[in-house]
Design a protein around this motif. Structure first.
Motif, PDB file in Angstrom:
ATOM      1  N   SER A 214       3.653  13.111   8.199  1.00 54.21           N
ATOM      2  CA  SER A 214       4.955  13.104   7.534  1.00 54.21           C
ATOM      3  C   SER A 214       4.965  14.048   6.334  1.00 54.21           C
ATOM      4  CB  SER A 214       5.304  11.680   7.098  1.00 54.21           C
ATOM      5  OG  SER A 214       6.569  11.641   6.478  1.00 54.21           O
ATOM      6  N   LYS A 215       3.853  14.095   5.612  1.00 62.12           N
ATOM      7  CA  LYS A 215       3.749  14.995   4.457  1.00 62.12           C
ATOM      8  C   LYS A 215       3.859  16.448   4.893  1.00 62.12           C
ATOM      9  CE  LYS A 215       0.640  16.109   0.602  1.00 62.12           C
ATOM     10  NZ  LYS A 215      -0.663  15.793  -0.037  1.00 62.12           N
ATOM     11  N   VAL A 216       3.196  16.787   6.004  1.00 64.36           N
ATOM     12  CA  VAL A 216       3.249  18.149   6.523  1.00 64.36           C
ATOM     13  C   VAL A 216       4.654  18.486   7.010  1.00 64.36           C
ATOM     14  CG1 VAL A 216       2.457  19.644   8.402  1.00 64.36           C
ATOM     15  CG2 VAL A 216       0.807  18.281   7.112  1.00 64.36           C
ATOM     16  N   LEU A 217       5.293  17.556   7.720  1.00 60.31           N
ATOM     17  CA  LEU A 217       6.645  17.797   8.213  1.00 60.31           C
ATOM     18  C   LEU A 217       7.620  18.046   7.060  1.00 60.31           C
ATOM     19  CD1 LEU A 217       6.796  15.122  11.049  1.00 60.31           C
ATOM     20  CD2 LEU A 217       6.927  17.600  11.367  1.00 60.31           C
ATOM     21  N   CYS A 218       7.480  17.282   5.995  1.00 62.40           N
ATOM     22  CA  CYS A 218       8.338  17.485   4.821  1.00 62.40           C
ATOM     23  C   CYS A 218       8.131  18.874   4.237  1.00 62.40           C
ATOM     24  CB  CYS A 218       8.039  16.424   3.767  1.00 62.40           C
ATOM     25  SG  CYS A 218       8.695  14.780   4.143  1.00 62.40           S
ATOM     26  N   ALA A 219       6.865  19.300   4.149  1.00 65.49           N
ATOM     27  CA  ALA A 219       6.570  20.624   3.606  1.00 65.49           C
ATOM     28  C   ALA A 219       7.156  21.719   4.485  1.00 65.49           C
ATOM     29  CB  ALA A 219       5.058  20.798   3.475  1.00 65.49           C
ATOM     30  N   MET A 220       7.022  21.571   5.793  1.00 59.70           N
ATOM     31  CA  MET A 220       7.592  22.551   6.726  1.00 59.70           C
ATOM     32  C   MET A 220       9.100  22.654   6.561  1.00 59.70           C
ATOM     33  SD  MET A 220       5.926  22.090  10.476  1.00 59.70           S
ATOM     34  CE  MET A 220       4.226  22.530  10.890  1.00 59.70           C
ATOM     35  N   HIS A 221       9.760  21.517   6.524  1.00 60.52           N
ATOM     36  CA  HIS A 221      11.217  21.505   6.476  1.00 60.52           C
ATOM     37  C   HIS A 221      11.756  21.928   5.112  1.00 60.52           C
ATOM     38  CE1 HIS A 221      12.412  19.521  10.365  1.00 60.52           C
ATOM     39  NE2 HIS A 221      11.102  19.370  10.385  1.00 60.52           N
ATOM     40  N   ASN A 222      10.992  21.672   4.054  1.00 57.38           N
ATOM     41  CA  ASN A 222      11.437  22.069   2.717  1.00 57.38           C
ATOM     42  C   ASN A 222      11.206  23.545   2.453  1.00 57.38           C
ATOM     43  OD1 ASN A 222      12.462  19.628   1.700  1.00 57.38           O
ATOM     44  ND2 ASN A 222      10.422  18.896   1.184  1.00 57.38           N
ATOM     45  N   ALA A 243      -8.643  18.693  14.072  1.00 54.68           N
ATOM     46  CA  ALA A 243      -8.165  17.300  14.018  1.00 54.68           C
ATOM     47  C   ALA A 243      -6.680  17.263  13.698  1.00 54.68           C
ATOM     48  CB  ALA A 243      -8.953  16.515  12.982  1.00 54.68           C
ATOM     49  N   PHE A 244      -6.235  18.135  12.789  1.00 51.75           N
ATOM     50  CA  PHE A 244      -4.820  18.175  12.435  1.00 51.75           C
ATOM     51  C   PHE A 244      -3.971  18.625  13.621  1.00 51.75           C
ATOM     52  CE2 PHE A 244      -1.406  21.161  11.254  1.00 51.75           C
ATOM     53  CZ  PHE A 244      -0.475  20.237  10.798  1.00 51.75           C
ATOM     54  N   ALA A 245      -4.387  19.731  14.271  1.00 52.50           N
ATOM     55  CA  ALA A 245      -3.604  20.264  15.386  1.00 52.50           C
ATOM     56  C   ALA A 245      -3.453  19.223  16.493  1.00 52.50           C
ATOM     57  CB  ALA A 245      -4.260  21.528  15.934  1.00 52.50           C
ATOM     58  N   ARG A 246      -4.535  18.503  16.765  1.00 56.62           N
ATOM     59  CA  ARG A 246      -4.495  17.493  17.818  1.00 56.62           C
ATOM     60  C   ARG A 246      -3.578  16.330  17.422  1.00 56.62           C
ATOM     61  NH1 ARG A 246      -9.385  17.434  18.363  1.00 56.62           N
ATOM     62  NH2 ARG A 246      -9.947  15.756  16.918  1.00 56.62           N
ATOM     63  N   ARG A 247      -3.716  15.860  16.200  1.00 53.90           N
ATOM     64  CA  ARG A 247      -2.918  14.719  15.736  1.00 53.90           C
ATOM     65  C   ARG A 247      -1.441  15.073  15.647  1.00 53.90           C
ATOM     66  NH1 ARG A 247      -5.099  11.437  10.555  1.00 53.90           N
ATOM     67  NH2 ARG A 247      -3.291  10.168   9.984  1.00 53.90           N
ATOM     68  N   PHE A 248      -1.142  16.265  15.141  1.00 54.87           N
ATOM     69  CA  PHE A 248       0.244  16.711  15.020  1.00 54.87           C
ATOM     70  C   PHE A 248       0.890  16.808  16.399  1.00 54.87           C
ATOM     71  CE2 PHE A 248       3.749  19.620  14.664  1.00 54.87           C
ATOM     72  CZ  PHE A 248       4.270  19.415  13.393  1.00 54.87           C
ATOM     73  N   THR A 249       0.202  17.447  17.330  1.00 54.74           N
ATOM     74  CA  THR A 249       0.751  17.634  18.671  1.00 54.74           C
ATOM     75  C   THR A 249       0.964  16.304  19.370  1.00 54.74           C
ATOM     76  OG1 THR A 249      -0.363  19.781  18.839  1.00 54.74           O
ATOM     77  CG2 THR A 249       0.424  18.788  20.891  1.00 54.74           C
ATOM     78  N   LEU A 251       1.612  13.386  18.011  1.00 61.56           N
ATOM     79  CA  LEU A 251       2.692  12.608  17.416  1.00 61.56           C
ATOM     80  C   LEU A 251       4.053  13.290  17.524  1.00 61.56           C
ATOM     81  CD1 LEU A 251       0.978  11.227  14.178  1.00 61.56           C
ATOM     82  CD2 LEU A 251       1.486   9.994  16.270  1.00 61.56           C
ATOM     83  N   VAL A 252       4.080  14.590  17.277  1.00 58.45           N
ATOM     84  CA  VAL A 252       5.356  15.315  17.231  1.00 58.45           C
ATOM     85  C   VAL A 252       5.791  15.782  18.615  1.00 58.45           C
ATOM     86  CG1 VAL A 252       6.558  17.313  16.238  1.00 58.45           C
ATOM     87  CG2 VAL A 252       4.963  15.993  14.839  1.00 58.45           C
ATOM     88  N   GLY A 253       4.818  16.075  19.473  1.00 52.87           N
ATOM     89  CA  GLY A 253       5.148  16.513  20.824  1.00 52.87           C
ATOM     90  C   GLY A 253       5.107  18.002  21.025  1.00 52.87           C
ATOM     91  N   SER A 254       4.778  18.761  19.989  1.00 48.79           N
ATOM     92  CA  SER A 254       4.627  20.210  20.105  1.00 48.79           C
ATOM     93  C   SER A 254       3.599  20.663  19.068  1.00 48.79           C
ATOM     94  CB  SER A 254       5.963  20.928  19.878  1.00 48.79           C
ATOM     95  OG  SER A 254       6.465  20.664  18.584  1.00 48.79           O
ATOM     96  N   PRO A 255       2.919  21.795  19.287  1.00 47.98           N
ATOM     97  CA  PRO A 255       1.922  22.289  18.331  1.00 47.98           C
ATOM     98  C   PRO A 255       2.566  22.618  16.981  1.00 47.98           C
ATOM     99  CG  PRO A 255       1.683  23.370  20.464  1.00 47.98           C
ATOM    100  CD  PRO A 255       2.991  22.618  20.509  1.00 47.98           C
ATOM    101  N   PRO A 256       1.772  22.625  15.914  1.00 45.06           N
ATOM    102  CA  PRO A 256       2.326  22.844  14.569  1.00 45.06           C
ATOM    103  C   PRO A 256       3.152  24.119  14.433  1.00 45.06           C
ATOM    104  CG  PRO A 256       0.055  22.100  14.419  1.00 45.06           C
ATOM    105  CD  PRO A 256       0.315  22.347  15.868  1.00 45.06           C
ATOM    106  N   LEU A 257       2.634  25.262  14.903  1.00 49.46           N
ATOM    107  CA  LEU A 257       3.360  26.515  14.703  1.00 49.46           C
ATOM    108  C   LEU A 257       4.596  26.610  15.592  1.00 49.46           C
ATOM    109  CD1 LEU A 257       0.503  29.114  14.154  1.00 49.46           C
ATOM    110  CD2 LEU A 257       1.728  27.683  12.501  1.00 49.46           C
ATOM    111  N   ALA A 258       4.575  25.959  16.750  1.00 52.33           N
ATOM    112  CA  ALA A 258       5.772  25.928  17.594  1.00 52.33           C
ATOM    113  C   ALA A 258       6.872  25.125  16.899  1.00 52.33           C
ATOM    114  CB  ALA A 258       5.441  25.322  18.961  1.00 52.33           C
TER     115      ALA A 258
END
Length: 318
Positions: A214-222, A243-249, A251-258
């Motif tokens: 959630s912290k990363v998503l907020c940073a991306m969107h802000n 670990a981050f790339a795997r966890r993000f994908t 939970l979110v359903g797509s890779p971080p940079l996508a």
């Protein structure tokens, strides 16, 4: 700005539309498909809500329902088994909600003496949304979100509903403006309450309830224009790159940079619609080194060039 606020701001296309509906005797109506998320707040009585291919949802007094996709659906009630409504189904026009807020009666007054007491009273309408900008957060929701009235209902949500009821029961100066503001708040509170209660489910519930992601998503969107990398985002989350790339994908359903690219395009589209900022500035704000690179990325994501998108949005607004 937190994620839910940012997502809501990017999707919202206009002020809420609403009307005061009263159902009499055995009543039934077809709520039209709307360009946004439909809602119903039951001020009194009971009603049933059925979307195509879905189960019937019984709405009691004090409950609120949201139909996120704006699907056409059936409302019914009255002294019939399961609240099916015995009379002919009336069709509501979308224009009913686009006009000045008013009242609409469904069904004939019932009772042996022809009494006017309604079987159900609802505040119904929709939140206009730009479907081209709808976030996966909204797509993850079920066809109907039903938040029944109960003692455990979150106090802020209950407070907004109480204020809405007050404005409908005893309207005064500024009631229409107050109702619009309260409905805007209701939209956010319903989503927040739903994701809190269903945070263990699949989709965006776990992502919103995971502190690191959630912290990363907020940073991306802000700050979508910053030169984010998987490493820098992982560092922000306090996780290793893998670990981050795997966890993000997961939970979110797509890779971080996508996901970052999608955020950049949605943000850019909002600026194209709402400002006269030049394409070169919007490109820089979206994290692109050149207007050409931004235009190519925007066309891949949105199916049209930025300038064409802006002209279309201006024509639609006019």
């Amino acid at each position: 700005m937190d994620l839910l606020s940012q997502v809501s701001a990017s999707m919202r296309a206009d002020r809420p539309r609403w009307a005061h509906l009263t159902g009499h005797a055995a009543w039934a109506c077809r709520f039209p498909q709307v360009p946004g998320a439909a809602f119903h707040f039951v001020l009194g009585g009971t009603a049933s809500l059925t979307v195509p291919g879905g189960e019937r949802t019984t709405l009691g007094a004090g409950s609120v329902a949201l139909v996120p996709a704006g699907l056409s659906h059936r409302l019914a009630g009255g002294p019939t088994p399961a609240g099916d409504g015995a009379g002919a189904e009336e069709a509501l026009s979308p224009e009913l909600f686009d006009a000045t807020p008013g009242a609409f009666r469904i069904g004939a007054p019932g009772g042996p003496d022809g009494g006017q007491e309604p079987a159900a009273v609802l505040l119904s309408g929709y939140f206009p949304l730009d479907r081209s900008q709808c976030h996966p957060l909204l797509d993850d929701l079920p066809p109907v979100l039903h938040l029944p009235a109960r003692p455990a209902q979150e106090a802020p949500l209950r407070g907004v509903l109480d204020l809405l009821r007050h404005e409908q029961d005893t309207p005064g100066m500024g009631s229409d403006a107050a109702t619009g503001v309260l409905l805007d708040t209701l939209f956010l509170y319903v989503l927040r309450s739903w994701y809190r209660e269903h945070g263990a489910d699949t989709g965006w519930g776990p992502a919103l309830n995971d502190p690191a992601i959630s912290k990363v998503l907020c940073a991306m969107h802000n700050s979508p224009g910053l030169p984010w990398t998987v490493e820098s985002l992982g560092s922000l989350a306090g996780l290793s790159r893998s670990a981050f790339a795997r966890r993000f994908t997961d939970l979110v359903g797509s890779p971080p940079l996508a996901h970052l690219t999608r955020v950049r395009m949605v943000t850019a589209a909002q600026r194209l619609r709402q400002s006269d900022t030049t394409l070169s500035v919007i490109a820089q704000q979206a994290g692109y080194a050149s207007e050409f690179a931004f235009s190519a990325a925007f066309k891949r994501a949105m199916g049209t060039a930025p300038s064409t998108y802006r002209r279309g949005a201006a024509a639609y607004a006019a």
